[in-house]
Enzyme design. Sequence first.
Site, PDB file in Angstrom:
ATOM      1  N   ARG A 127      -4.160  17.232  48.903  1.00 26.17           N
ATOM      2  CA  ARG A 127      -3.064  18.165  48.584  1.00 26.17           C
ATOM      3  C   ARG A 127      -2.995  19.385  49.491  1.00 26.17           C
ATOM      4  O   ARG A 127      -1.910  19.832  49.845  1.00 26.17           O
ATOM      5  CB  ARG A 127      -3.194  18.625  47.128  1.00 26.17           C
ATOM      6  CG  ARG A 127      -2.855  17.535  46.152  1.00 26.17           C
ATOM      7  CD  ARG A 127      -2.914  18.060  44.736  1.00 26.17           C
ATOM      8  NE  ARG A 127      -2.836  16.958  43.791  1.00 26.17           N
ATOM      9  CZ  ARG A 127      -3.470  16.913  42.641  1.00 26.17           C
ATOM     10  NH1 ARG A 127      -4.224  17.941  42.268  1.00 26.17           N
ATOM     11  NH2 ARG A 127      -3.345  15.875  41.850  1.00 26.17           N
ATOM     12  N   HIS A 173       1.766  17.957  28.768  1.00 21.88           N
ATOM     13  CA  HIS A 173       1.205  19.293  28.943  1.00 21.88           C
ATOM     14  C   HIS A 173       2.264  20.325  28.525  1.00 21.88           C
ATOM     15  O   HIS A 173       3.450  20.186  28.859  1.00 21.88           O
ATOM     16  CB  HIS A 173       0.869  19.572  30.412  1.00 21.88           C
ATOM     17  CG  HIS A 173      -0.276  18.765  30.947  1.00 21.88           C
ATOM     18  ND1 HIS A 173      -1.107  18.000  30.169  1.00 21.88           N
ATOM     19  CD2 HIS A 173      -0.739  18.641  32.229  1.00 21.88           C
ATOM     20  CE1 HIS A 173      -2.024  17.430  30.934  1.00 21.88           C
ATOM     21  NE2 HIS A 173      -1.826  17.798  32.185  1.00 21.88           N
ATOM     22  N   ARG A 232     -14.941  -3.923  39.368  1.00 21.95           N
ATOM     23  CA  ARG A 232     -15.113  -4.116  37.920  1.00 21.95           C
ATOM     24  C   ARG A 232     -13.929  -4.821  37.283  1.00 21.95           C
ATOM     25  O   ARG A 232     -14.057  -5.476  36.267  1.00 21.95           O
ATOM     26  CB  ARG A 232     -15.249  -2.748  37.213  1.00 21.95           C
ATOM     27  CG  ARG A 232     -16.480  -1.968  37.503  1.00 21.95           C
ATOM     28  CD  ARG A 232     -16.449  -0.623  36.758  1.00 21.95           C
ATOM     29  NE  ARG A 232     -15.473   0.322  37.321  1.00 21.95           N
ATOM     30  CZ  ARG A 232     -15.712   1.140  38.340  1.00 21.95           C
ATOM     31  NH1 ARG A 232     -16.899   1.148  38.893  1.00 21.95           N
ATOM     32  NH2 ARG A 232     -14.789   1.970  38.806  1.00 21.95           N
ATOM     33  N   VAL A 263      -2.761   6.380  34.711  1.00 26.07           N
ATOM     34  CA  VAL A 263      -1.615   6.667  35.582  1.00 26.07           C
ATOM     35  C   VAL A 263      -1.128   5.400  36.277  1.00 26.07           C
ATOM     36  O   VAL A 263       0.079   5.158  36.384  1.00 26.07           O
ATOM     37  CB  VAL A 263      -1.980   7.763  36.616  1.00 26.07           C
ATOM     38  CG1 VAL A 263      -0.867   7.944  37.630  1.00 26.07           C
ATOM     39  CG2 VAL A 263      -2.268   9.079  35.900  1.00 26.07           C
ATOM     40  N   CYS A 309      -0.690  17.754  37.969  1.00 21.07           N
ATOM     41  CA  CYS A 309       0.292  17.570  36.892  1.00 21.07           C
ATOM     42  C   CYS A 309       0.825  18.898  36.337  1.00 21.07           C
ATOM     43  O   CYS A 309       2.033  19.037  36.108  1.00 21.07           O
ATOM     44  CB  CYS A 309      -0.306  16.731  35.768  1.00 21.07           C
ATOM     45  SG  CYS A 309      -1.984  17.216  35.326  1.00 21.07           S
ATOM     46  N   SER A 357      -4.897  12.898  28.291  1.00 24.20           N
ATOM     47  CA  SER A 357      -4.567  11.792  29.200  1.00 24.20           C
ATOM     48  C   SER A 357      -4.656  12.229  30.660  1.00 24.20           C
ATOM     49  O   SER A 357      -4.845  11.389  31.538  1.00 24.20           O
ATOM     50  CB  SER A 357      -3.166  11.245  28.899  1.00 24.20           C
ATOM     51  OG  SER A 357      -2.233  12.294  28.848  1.00 24.20           O
TER      52      SER A 357
HETATM   53  P1  A2P Z   1     -11.356   0.373  37.390  1.00 23.19           P
HETATM   54  O1  A2P Z   1     -10.636   0.203  36.076  1.00 23.19           O
HETATM   55  O2  A2P Z   1     -11.648  -0.942  38.038  1.00 23.19           O
HETATM   56  O3  A2P Z   1     -12.537   1.283  37.297  1.00 23.19           O
HETATM   57  P2  A2P Z   1      -8.383   6.560  35.082  1.00 23.19           P
HETATM   58  O4  A2P Z   1      -7.959   7.778  35.844  1.00 23.19           O
HETATM   59  O5  A2P Z   1      -7.496   6.243  33.930  1.00 23.19           O
HETATM   60  O6  A2P Z   1      -9.839   6.605  34.714  1.00 23.19           O
HETATM   61  O7  A2P Z   1      -8.223   5.324  36.137  1.00 23.19           O
HETATM   62  C1  A2P Z   1      -8.861   5.299  37.387  1.00 23.19           C
HETATM   63  C2  A2P Z   1      -8.369   4.099  38.179  1.00 23.19           C
HETATM   64  O8  A2P Z   1      -8.998   4.139  39.469  1.00 23.19           O
HETATM   65  C3  A2P Z   1      -8.760   2.756  37.565  1.00 23.19           C
HETATM   66  O9  A2P Z   1      -7.757   1.809  37.824  1.00 23.19           O
HETATM   67  C4  A2P Z   1     -10.029   2.421  38.337  1.00 23.19           C
HETATM   68  O10 A2P Z   1     -10.304   1.037  38.397  1.00 23.19           O
HETATM   69  C5  A2P Z   1      -9.645   2.900  39.715  1.00 23.19           C
HETATM   70  N1  A2P Z   1     -10.834   3.090  40.550  1.00 23.19           N
HETATM   71  C6  A2P Z   1     -11.876   3.895  40.342  1.00 23.19           C
HETATM   72  N2  A2P Z   1     -12.787   3.773  41.337  1.00 23.19           N
HETATM   73  C7  A2P Z   1     -12.290   2.861  42.210  1.00 23.19           C
HETATM   74  C8  A2P Z   1     -12.751   2.302  43.435  1.00 23.19           C
HETATM   75  N3  A2P Z   1     -13.900   2.654  43.994  1.00 23.19           N
HETATM   76  N4  A2P Z   1     -11.963   1.376  44.042  1.00 23.19           N
HETATM   77  C9  A2P Z   1     -10.788   1.007  43.508  1.00 23.19           C
HETATM   78  N5  A2P Z   1     -10.289   1.510  42.340  1.00 23.19           N
HETATM   79  C10 A2P Z   1     -11.035   2.427  41.701  1.00 23.19           C
END
Ligand code: A2P
Length: 341
Positions: A101, A243, A41, A16, A130, A160
């Site tokens: 929400r 969807h 990460r 997203v 969504c 997705s």
């Molecule tokens: P990251 O790629 O560093 O894990 P999706 O819904 O497609 O799995 O994406 C989740 C998004 O939320 C990714 O950009 C992920 O980053 C981010 N995210 C998950 N946990 C954290 C966190 N603790 N702090 C910041 N961003 C996060």
Amino acid sequence: MSKSLVVAVCGATGAVGREMLTVLEQRNFPHSEIIAMASARSVGKKVPFMDRELTVVEMTEDSFEGVDLALFSAGGSTSEKFAPIAVKAGCVVVDNSSAWRMNDECPLVVPEVNPHDLDWHKGIIANPNCSTIQMMVALKPIHDEARIKRVVVSTYQAVSGTGQKAIEELENQVRRLMNGQPVVADVYPHQIAFNCLPHIDVFMDNGYTKEEMKMVNETIKIMGDPSIKVTATCVRVPVFYSHSESLNIETEVKLSANDVRALLAKAPGIIVEDYTEKNIYPMAINAAGEDATYVGRIREDETIENGINMWIVSDNIRKGAALNTVQIAETLIERDLVRVP
Ligand code: A2P
């Protein structure tokens, strides 16, 4: 849209978050700076934006000083922790997770349906689920005209919606099965390739899933009408984007199928695709990458006095998430509401 804003996309490496950057670019969203944030990460990763790349920075408690607007799609627990911190720093948050929400302090907004709810925001605005968003876009004109009493909805939801890892899981499973290899299910409890799972989010004590109850409860909050009854069955299907939903709608006032076609044809955000003589109806593969909610197979329910059946399809990552979030941000700007009251 006069003021140039510092905008953070929080979760910018996710399915997203990446689409949010695309939508901001496509809609020429007014900004002086866009900051791509994700977890530790991803620090240093590059994400494309306009004619350049943004370098991802870690979202921390200090990230929001000087940020006007943060668009969150980083999961519920991340949002629960960081959204209040952002608001404290003076930043308005539009959050795509389910964390806020149903909070009475947070408007839950589909701009075509209840933009006025933005007027009472206190810093955090929630983007609905969504499957709820596309249903709201299609139901609002019908409710205004004929008052909806009850909706029975069955969904056919793309992977997705679960995130990037689920997209990869479906790809891998299809590839392995076509090569005669066994598959492993990590993201979902069962194989999703060539399968349908009547299970989205966790099961609740009443036997419904959390996703199904989101459709029930969010509808009431967005429409501002507790009398609308919704019952839902949510199914994950092996589709990458968009969807699809089958809706059975009971109204107080009778509407013919042609009345509904005419109403929806002039409603914002909707394209009616209903030419069965030419096999034309909404399909996931056509809605993917598009902004509209497509409606077709509109017909009267012959088993009740005032009933309509229809089929609606929309890109869950765009209207169901990134686009609706950006439209909320645009509406905040239009109504001069990009500030924490
Ligand atoms: P990251 O790629 O560093 O894990 P999706 O819904 O497609 O799995 O994406 C989740 C998004 O939320 C990714 O950009 C992920 O980053 C981010 N995210 C998950 N946990 C954290 C966190 N603790 N702090 C910041 N961003 C996060």
